[in-house]
Write a protein that holds these residues in place. Sequence first.
Motif, PDB file in Angstrom:
ATOM      1  N   ALA A 103      -1.158 -27.568   0.606  1.00 16.59           N
ATOM      2  CA  ALA A 103      -0.452 -27.601  -0.681  1.00 16.59           C
ATOM      3  C   ALA A 103       0.193 -26.253  -0.977  1.00 16.59           C
ATOM      4  CB  ALA A 103      -1.419 -27.996  -1.797  1.00 16.59           C
ATOM      5  N   LEU A 104      -0.478 -25.161  -0.609  1.00 18.73           N
ATOM      6  CA  LEU A 104       0.100 -23.829  -0.814  1.00 18.73           C
ATOM      7  C   LEU A 104       1.384 -23.668  -0.010  1.00 18.73           C
ATOM      8  CD1 LEU A 104      -0.010 -20.944  -1.952  1.00 18.73           C
ATOM      9  CD2 LEU A 104      -1.429 -20.334   0.031  1.00 18.73           C
ATOM     10  N   ARG A 105       1.389 -24.141   1.224  1.00 19.03           N
ATOM     11  CA  ARG A 105       2.615 -24.053   2.040  1.00 19.03           C
ATOM     12  C   ARG A 105       3.766 -24.825   1.380  1.00 19.03           C
ATOM     13  NH1 ARG A 105      -1.333 -24.201   5.973  1.00 19.03           N
ATOM     14  NH2 ARG A 105      -1.168 -26.435   6.323  1.00 19.03           N
ATOM     15  N   GLN A 106       3.467 -25.982   0.841  1.00 18.39           N
ATOM     16  CA  GLN A 106       4.500 -26.762   0.151  1.00 18.39           C
ATOM     17  C   GLN A 106       4.969 -26.025  -1.104  1.00 18.39           C
ATOM     18  OE1 GLN A 106       3.374 -30.774  -0.841  1.00 18.39           O
ATOM     19  NE2 GLN A 106       5.229 -31.115  -2.029  1.00 18.39           N
ATOM     20  N   TYR A 107       4.025 -25.452  -1.849  1.00 22.08           N
ATOM     21  CA  TYR A 107       4.355 -24.685  -3.050  1.00 22.08           C
ATOM     22  C   TYR A 107       5.253 -23.501  -2.697  1.00 22.08           C
ATOM     23  CZ  TYR A 107       3.600 -21.770  -7.212  1.00 22.08           C
ATOM     24  OH  TYR A 107       3.773 -20.996  -8.338  1.00 22.08           O
ATOM     25  N   GLU A 108       4.928 -22.795  -1.603  1.00 23.31           N
ATOM     26  CA  GLU A 108       5.733 -21.659  -1.171  1.00 23.31           C
ATOM     27  C   GLU A 108       7.177 -22.090  -0.879  1.00 23.31           C
ATOM     28  OE1 GLU A 108       2.247 -18.963   0.942  1.00 23.31           O
ATOM     29  OE2 GLU A 108       3.339 -20.432   2.151  1.00 23.31           O
ATOM     30  N   GLN A 109       7.332 -23.212  -0.219  1.00 17.78           N
ATOM     31  CA  GLN A 109       8.675 -23.717   0.085  1.00 17.78           C
ATOM     32  C   GLN A 109       9.434 -24.057  -1.194  1.00 17.78           C
ATOM     33  OE1 GLN A 109       7.943 -27.006   2.725  1.00 17.78           O
ATOM     34  NE2 GLN A 109       7.580 -25.688   4.494  1.00 17.78           N
ATOM     35  N   GLU A 110       8.753 -24.687  -2.130  1.00 15.08           N
ATOM     36  CA  GLU A 110       9.406 -25.054  -3.389  1.00 15.08           C
ATOM     37  C   GLU A 110       9.788 -23.828  -4.203  1.00 15.08           C
ATOM     38  OE1 GLU A 110       7.475 -28.175  -5.617  1.00 15.08           O
ATOM     39  OE2 GLU A 110       7.071 -29.315  -3.784  1.00 15.08           O
ATOM     40  N   VAL A 111       8.915 -22.817  -4.233  1.00 10.67           N
ATOM     41  CA  VAL A 111       9.245 -21.583  -4.956  1.00 10.67           C
ATOM     42  C   VAL A 111      10.441 -20.904  -4.301  1.00 10.67           C
ATOM     43  CG1 VAL A 111       8.435 -19.248  -5.507  1.00 10.67           C
ATOM     44  CG2 VAL A 111       6.934 -21.216  -5.911  1.00 10.67           C
ATOM     45  N   GLU A 112      10.442 -20.830  -2.974  1.00  9.91           N
ATOM     46  CA  GLU A 112      11.562 -20.195  -2.267  1.00  9.91           C
ATOM     47  C   GLU A 112      12.889 -20.913  -2.524  1.00  9.91           C
ATOM     48  OE1 GLU A 112      11.697 -17.319  -0.923  1.00  9.91           O
ATOM     49  OE2 GLU A 112       9.555 -16.881  -0.835  1.00  9.91           O
ATOM     50  N   ALA A 113      12.842 -22.208  -2.774  1.00  4.65           N
ATOM     51  CA  ALA A 113      14.068 -22.991  -2.971  1.00  4.65           C
ATOM     52  C   ALA A 113      14.610 -22.905  -4.398  1.00  4.65           C
ATOM     53  CB  ALA A 113      13.807 -24.453  -2.606  1.00  4.65           C
ATOM     54  N   THR A 114      13.882 -22.231  -5.287  1.00  2.30           N
ATOM     55  CA  THR A 114      14.337 -22.140  -6.676  1.00  2.30           C
ATOM     56  C   THR A 114      15.397 -21.066  -6.834  1.00  2.30           C
ATOM     57  OG1 THR A 114      12.733 -20.459  -7.352  1.00  2.30           O
ATOM     58  CG2 THR A 114      12.032 -22.797  -7.506  1.00  2.30           C
ATOM     59  N   GLY A 115      15.968 -20.994  -7.996  1.00  5.23           N
ATOM     60  CA  GLY A 115      16.933 -19.961  -8.332  1.00  5.23           C
ATOM     61  C   GLY A 115      16.293 -18.741  -8.965  1.00  5.23           C
TER      62      GLY A 115
ATOM     63  N   THR B 277      14.563 -15.071  -9.397  1.00  9.43           N
ATOM     64  CA  THR B 277      14.833 -13.786  -8.752  1.00  9.43           C
ATOM     65  C   THR B 277      13.766 -13.551  -7.694  1.00  9.43           C
ATOM     66  OG1 THR B 277      13.448 -12.516 -10.277  1.00  9.43           O
ATOM     67  CG2 THR B 277      15.766 -12.835 -10.906  1.00  9.43           C
ATOM     68  N   GLU B 278      14.055 -12.664  -6.757  1.00  9.12           N
ATOM     69  CA  GLU B 278      13.079 -12.349  -5.710  1.00  9.12           C
ATOM     70  C   GLU B 278      11.794 -11.796  -6.315  1.00  9.12           C
ATOM     71  OE1 GLU B 278      13.103 -13.182  -2.467  1.00  9.12           O
ATOM     72  OE2 GLU B 278      14.898 -14.269  -3.075  1.00  9.12           O
ATOM     73  N   GLN B 279      11.918 -10.996  -7.356  1.00 13.88           N
ATOM     74  CA  GLN B 279      10.731 -10.429  -8.001  1.00 13.88           C
ATOM     75  C   GLN B 279       9.876 -11.545  -8.609  1.00 13.88           C
ATOM     76  OE1 GLN B 279      11.515  -7.352 -10.859  1.00 13.88           O
ATOM     77  NE2 GLN B 279       9.364  -7.065 -11.341  1.00 13.88           N
ATOM     78  N   SER B 280      10.515 -12.527  -9.243  1.00 11.60           N
ATOM     79  CA  SER B 280       9.770 -13.648  -9.823  1.00 11.60           C
ATOM     80  C   SER B 280       9.106 -14.484  -8.738  1.00 11.60           C
ATOM     81  CB  SER B 280      10.685 -14.525 -10.673  1.00 11.60           C
ATOM     82  OG  SER B 280      11.108 -13.817 -11.816  1.00 11.60           O
ATOM     83  N   LYS B 281       9.818 -14.739  -7.657  1.00 15.64           N
ATOM     84  CA  LYS B 281       9.237 -15.487  -6.538  1.00 15.64           C
ATOM     85  C   LYS B 281       8.009 -14.768  -6.004  1.00 15.64           C
ATOM     86  CE  LYS B 281      13.549 -17.564  -4.921  1.00 15.64           C
ATOM     87  NZ  LYS B 281      14.499 -17.641  -3.794  1.00 15.64           N
ATOM     88  N   THR B 282       8.128 -13.462  -5.853  1.00 14.28           N
ATOM     89  CA  THR B 282       7.009 -12.666  -5.350  1.00 14.28           C
ATOM     90  C   THR B 282       5.801 -12.812  -6.264  1.00 14.28           C
ATOM     91  OG1 THR B 282       8.475 -11.094  -4.273  1.00 14.28           O
ATOM     92  CG2 THR B 282       6.254 -10.313  -4.794  1.00 14.28           C
ATOM     93  N   THR B 283       6.023 -12.768  -7.558  1.00 14.62           N
ATOM     94  CA  THR B 283       4.929 -12.901  -8.525  1.00 14.62           C
ATOM     95  C   THR B 283       4.287 -14.280  -8.426  1.00 14.62           C
ATOM     96  OG1 THR B 283       5.951 -11.304 -10.018  1.00 14.62           O
ATOM     97  CG2 THR B 283       4.330 -12.820 -10.969  1.00 14.62           C
ATOM     98  N   TYR B 284       5.083 -15.323  -8.425  1.00 11.66           N
ATOM     99  CA  TYR B 284       4.560 -16.689  -8.316  1.00 11.66           C
ATOM    100  C   TYR B 284       3.700 -16.837  -7.059  1.00 11.66           C
ATOM    101  CZ  TYR B 284       7.406 -18.987 -11.969  1.00 11.66           C
ATOM    102  OH  TYR B 284       7.948 -19.398 -13.149  1.00 11.66           O
ATOM    103  N   LEU B 285       4.228 -16.349  -5.939  1.00 10.45           N
ATOM    104  CA  LEU B 285       3.537 -16.521  -4.661  1.00 10.45           C
ATOM    105  C   LEU B 285       2.294 -15.640  -4.558  1.00 10.45           C
ATOM    106  CD1 LEU B 285       6.629 -16.818  -2.310  1.00 10.45           C
ATOM    107  CD2 LEU B 285       5.180 -18.663  -3.211  1.00 10.45           C
ATOM    108  N   LEU B 286       2.379 -14.430  -5.062  1.00  6.41           N
ATOM    109  CA  LEU B 286       1.237 -13.526  -5.007  1.00  6.41           C
ATOM    110  C   LEU B 286       0.022 -14.137  -5.700  1.00  6.41           C
ATOM    111  CD1 LEU B 286      -0.062 -10.696  -4.501  1.00  6.41           C
ATOM    112  CD2 LEU B 286       0.815 -10.082  -6.755  1.00  6.41           C
ATOM    113  N   HIS B 287       0.229 -14.643  -6.907  1.00  5.13           N
ATOM    114  CA  HIS B 287      -0.898 -15.178  -7.667  1.00  5.13           C
ATOM    115  C   HIS B 287      -1.439 -16.467  -7.054  1.00  5.13           C
ATOM    116  CE1 HIS B 287      -0.710 -12.047 -10.618  1.00  5.13           C
ATOM    117  NE2 HIS B 287       0.589 -12.221 -10.706  1.00  5.13           N
ATOM    118  N   ALA B 288      -0.569 -17.299  -6.554  1.00  4.42           N
ATOM    119  CA  ALA B 288      -1.037 -18.529  -5.894  1.00  4.42           C
ATOM    120  C   ALA B 288      -1.848 -18.186  -4.649  1.00  4.42           C
ATOM    121  CB  ALA B 288       0.144 -19.426  -5.538  1.00  4.42           C
ATOM    122  N   ARG B 289      -1.355 -17.246  -3.871  1.00  2.00           N
ATOM    123  CA  ARG B 289      -2.060 -16.850  -2.644  1.00  2.00           C
ATOM    124  C   ARG B 289      -3.402 -16.202  -2.968  1.00  2.00           C
ATOM    125  NH1 ARG B 289       3.496 -14.490  -0.177  1.00  2.00           N
ATOM    126  NH2 ARG B 289       4.310 -16.454   0.657  1.00  2.00           N
TER     127      ARG B 289
END
Length: 67
Positions: free
Chosen positions: A15-27, A29-41
Motif C-alpha cells: 500500500a505504501l508503494r501505491q501511495y508513493e506513486q499517487e503522491v508523485e503523480a500529484t501537482g 510541490t516537491e517539498q510537499s511530496k517529500t513531507t507526505y512521503l517522509l511521514h508515511a514512510r
Amino acid sequence: MAKVSQEVMAAVQSALRQYEQEVEATGLTEQSKTTYLLHARQFVRWLDDEFEPGVQLIRKGGRRGLA
C-alpha cells in the motif's frame, strides 16, 4: 519486534508503494511530496519497529516538535 504480523507488514508495504506513486503523480510541490512521503514512510518503519518518534531529536538535545 514488529507491531504487526509479517503478512500485514507485506500488505502495508504494498500500500505504501501505491501511495508513493499517487503522491508523485500529484501537482504538489516537491517539498510537499517529500513531507507526505517522509511521514508515511516513518509510520511504516514504526510499524516494523525500525523507528521511534522523537528519538533523533532527544539524542541531539533538540526540542523541535516536542510539547
